[in-house]
Scaffold this motif. Structure first.
Motif, PDB file in Angstrom:
ATOM      1  N   ARG A   1     117.704 112.759  30.391  1.00  0.00           N
ATOM      2  CA  ARG A   1     119.100 113.155  30.520  1.00  0.00           C
ATOM      3  C   ARG A   1     119.426 113.363  31.990  1.00  0.00           C
ATOM      4  N   ALA A   2     120.636 113.043  32.372  1.00  0.00           N
ATOM      5  CA  ALA A   2     121.066 113.190  33.757  1.00  0.00           C
ATOM      6  C   ALA A   2     122.239 114.152  33.823  1.00  0.00           C
ATOM      7  N   ARG A   3     122.270 114.955  34.845  1.00  0.00           N
ATOM      8  CA  ARG A   3     123.381 115.878  35.055  1.00  0.00           C
ATOM      9  C   ARG A   3     124.443 115.163  35.873  1.00  0.00           C
ATOM     10  N   ILE A   4     125.704 115.285  35.428  1.00  0.00           N
ATOM     11  CA  ILE A   4     126.804 114.680  36.173  1.00  0.00           C
ATOM     12  C   ILE A   4     127.866 115.740  36.444  1.00  0.00           C
ATOM     13  N   THR A   5     128.654 115.490  37.442  1.00  0.00           N
ATOM     14  CA  THR A   5     129.787 116.351  37.752  1.00  0.00           C
ATOM     15  C   THR A   5     131.013 115.460  37.780  1.00  0.00           C
ATOM     16  N   THR A   6     132.057 115.861  37.099  1.00  0.00           N
ATOM     17  CA  THR A   6     133.257 115.052  37.035  1.00  0.00           C
ATOM     18  C   THR A   6     134.472 115.944  36.802  1.00  0.00           C
ATOM     19  N   THR A   7     135.621 115.372  36.914  1.00  0.00           N
ATOM     20  CA  THR A   7     136.839 116.083  36.536  1.00  0.00           C
ATOM     21  C   THR A   7     137.408 115.382  35.314  1.00  0.00           C
ATOM     22  N   ILE A   8     138.010 116.154  34.458  1.00  0.00           N
ATOM     23  CA  ILE A   8     138.580 115.616  33.223  1.00  0.00           C
ATOM     24  C   ILE A   8     139.843 116.411  32.927  1.00  0.00           C
ATOM     25  N   GLU A   9     140.792 115.768  32.322  1.00  0.00           N
ATOM     26  CA  GLU A   9     142.028 116.448  31.942  1.00  0.00           C
ATOM     27  C   GLU A   9     141.668 117.656  31.077  1.00  0.00           C
ATOM     28  N   GLU A  10     142.200 118.822  31.439  1.00  0.00           N
ATOM     29  CA  GLU A  10     141.833 120.065  30.755  1.00  0.00           C
ATOM     30  C   GLU A  10     142.131 120.013  29.265  1.00  0.00           C
TER      31      GLU A  10
END
Length: 100
Positions: A2-11
């Protein structure tokens, strides 16, 4: 792995994913997002062919690996929902619809 990601997403989307995960007894929004990504990418693994007939029917073939999904579609149209209460899960089940 598994890989950790950081992103933005519509709340609103994130909140919807969290609610759905809770409703389905899943660990959290990540489970819903992973499922959505799997569905998204699985569509690329299939090949879809359609043929419109003069009778109005549409024949559809979906090739996925070693299987073929064959569909006969009489009508395909998009409708605007005038009465949302007519399309709840309970209302649809009472009318004989089955969720797949």
């Amino acid at each position: 792995m598994r890989a950790r990601i950081t992103t933005t997403i519509e709340e609103a989307l994130l909140n919807h994913a969290k609610d759905l995960a809770k409703k389905e007894g899943l660990d959290g929004a990540n489970a819903i997002i992973e499922r959505a990504l799997e569905l998204y990418f699985s569509s690329f693994q299939s090949e879809v062919w359609e043929k419109s007939l003069s009778s109005g029917w549409i024949k559809k073939l979906v090739f996925q690996g070693d299987s073929i999904l064959y569909e006969n579609i009489k009508c395909r149209k998009t409708l605007k929902i005038a009465n949302p209460e007519d399309y709840t899960e309970e209302a649809l089940q009472l009318k004989g619809w089955k969720k797949v």
